[in-house]
Design a protein around this motif. Structure first.
Motif, PDB file in Angstrom:
ATOM      1  N   ARG A  10      24.334  42.573  41.864  1.00  0.00           N
ATOM      2  CA  ARG A  10      24.706  41.585  40.839  1.00  0.00           C
ATOM      3  C   ARG A  10      25.893  42.077  40.017  1.00  0.00           C
ATOM      4  O   ARG A  10      26.817  41.326  39.708  1.00  0.00           O
ATOM      5  CB  ARG A  10      23.515  41.308  39.929  1.00  0.00           C
ATOM      6  CG  ARG A  10      22.420  40.486  40.577  1.00  0.00           C
ATOM      7  CD  ARG A  10      21.245  40.290  39.643  1.00  0.00           C
ATOM      8  NE  ARG A  10      21.627  39.538  38.450  1.00  0.00           N
ATOM      9  CZ  ARG A  10      20.802  39.295  37.444  1.00  0.00           C
ATOM     10  NH1 ARG A  10      19.562  39.753  37.477  1.00  0.00           N
ATOM     11  NH2 ARG A  10      21.211  38.591  36.410  1.00  0.00           N
ATOM     12  N   ALA A  11      25.885  43.359  39.682  1.00  0.00           N
ATOM     13  CA  ALA A  11      26.990  43.929  38.900  1.00  0.00           C
ATOM     14  C   ALA A  11      28.277  43.945  39.707  1.00  0.00           C
ATOM     15  O   ALA A  11      29.354  43.599  39.206  1.00  0.00           O
ATOM     16  CB  ALA A  11      26.618  45.334  38.439  1.00  0.00           C
ATOM     17  N   LYS A  52      30.186  40.537  40.299  1.00  0.00           N
ATOM     18  CA  LYS A  52      31.023  40.102  39.186  1.00  0.00           C
ATOM     19  C   LYS A  52      32.426  40.695  39.276  1.00  0.00           C
ATOM     20  O   LYS A  52      33.384  40.115  38.772  1.00  0.00           O
ATOM     21  CB  LYS A  52      30.378  40.509  37.856  1.00  0.00           C
ATOM     22  CG  LYS A  52      29.062  39.780  37.564  1.00  0.00           C
ATOM     23  CD  LYS A  52      28.438  40.268  36.272  1.00  0.00           C
ATOM     24  CE  LYS A  52      27.110  39.586  36.001  1.00  0.00           C
ATOM     25  NZ  LYS A  52      26.466  40.092  34.754  1.00  0.00           N
ATOM     26  N   SER A  53      32.539  41.865  39.927  1.00  0.00           N
ATOM     27  CA  SER A  53      33.849  42.508  40.044  1.00  0.00           C
ATOM     28  C   SER A  53      34.685  41.906  41.163  1.00  0.00           C
ATOM     29  O   SER A  53      35.900  42.125  41.227  1.00  0.00           O
ATOM     30  CB  SER A  53      33.677  44.007  40.292  1.00  0.00           C
ATOM     31  OG  SER A  53      33.105  44.243  41.579  1.00  0.00           O
TER      32      SER A  53
END
Length: 278
Positions: free
Chosen positions: A79-80, A83-84
């Motif tokens: 999930r992190a 986002k990138s």
């Protein structure tokens, strides 16, 4: 360990040891960008040894439980990284079927071999991983991009197979393979988070099924997945991974990697010596 016969003080020590495994795994994952499974499996192996879990099942439970913890940590990490915008979703989608095929094969092989053989497999591959961490150079490259099918499928299947036998996510093998084929380390790490999820879900389910009703597993186990270890390790890993990441920015990476490689090599050699000399 019979649940009815467990002394509360022994259970407390057992839980503390499991939480300690999660703390160590989280720190290592943050420091070196590798999955915590490479630490969780040997730590659980020694925790189960200390609490006299039978040799026939303790390595299987260590591997199965590690895979279960990776489900949670991979979701959080993916999930992190999504986002990138650096996750190679096309590669992940193309790898789903071959990786799952490798996982299913790995689960079947793990079910057919005894605990001693599974420990030997882990120790031998861990030595290779340690050597790669210690001596690999960022300049090493096999090609500028991943091979086309069926070569790419074969790579995915092998990653799934080896990762399942070792109880680890996609980072250990995925990072190495993708950087050798021209991907940046940032994209490799981000994509490996998704790879870990593809490996861990069918892998954990496979170890639950293959260990269902098996005698001698630790208390609170479902098949070869120990729920108590899962509940202790996951929060500790999530808590400590950011701490390890912050430390990584303050310490020399090459020295850190070689230090961890030496640690992993010693653990692997000790595990191998224990089963081969026993």
């Amino acid at each position: 360990m019979d649940i009815a016969a467990i002394d509360l003080s022994v259970l407390f020590i057992f839980v503390a040891a499991l939480a300690g495994a999660g703390v160590l795994a989280g720190l290592v994952a943050g420091l070196f960008g590798v999955g915590g499974g490479i630490v969780i499996v040997p730590v659980l192996f020694y925790v189960f040894t200390a609490f006299e879990i039978p040799d026939d099942v303790k390595m299987h439970v260590a591997v199965g439980t590690s895979l279960a913890t990776i489900i949670v940590t991979s979701v959080r990490s993916l999930r992190a990284h999504m986002k990138s915008g650096v996750v190679d979703t096309a590669l992940l989608k193309s790898w789903i079927l071959p990786v799952v095929a490798g996982v299913v094969t790995g689960t079947a092989v793990a079910d057919m071999i005894d605990g001693r053989s599974l420990t030997i497999v882990f120790g031998a591959i861990a030595l290779l991983v340690a050597a790669n961490m210690a001596f690999a150079k960022s300049s090493w490259k096999l090609a500028d991009d991943m091979p086309q099918r069926p070569g790419s499928d074969a790579i995915g299947a092998v990653i799934g197979f080896l990762s399942t036998l070792m109880g680890i996510g996609g980072g250990t093998f995925g990072n190495t393979v993708m950087t050798l084929y021209g991907r940046t380390i940032h994209q490799a790490v981000a994509t490996s988070a998704g790879l870990g999820l593809i490996i861990a879900v069918p892998g954990a389910l496979g170890f639950i099924a293959s260990g269902w009703g098996e005698a001698g597993t630790p208390p609170f186990s479902v098949g070869y997945v120990n729920l108590l270890a899962f509940a202790c390790i996951v929060p500790a890993t999530i808590l400590m991974a950011p701490v390890g990441a912050r430390l990584a920015h303050k310490l020399p990476q090459q020295t850190l990697k070689r230090g961890f490689a030496a640690f992993l090599a010693l653990v692997a050699i000790r595990m191998l010596y224990g089963v081969l000399a026993g």
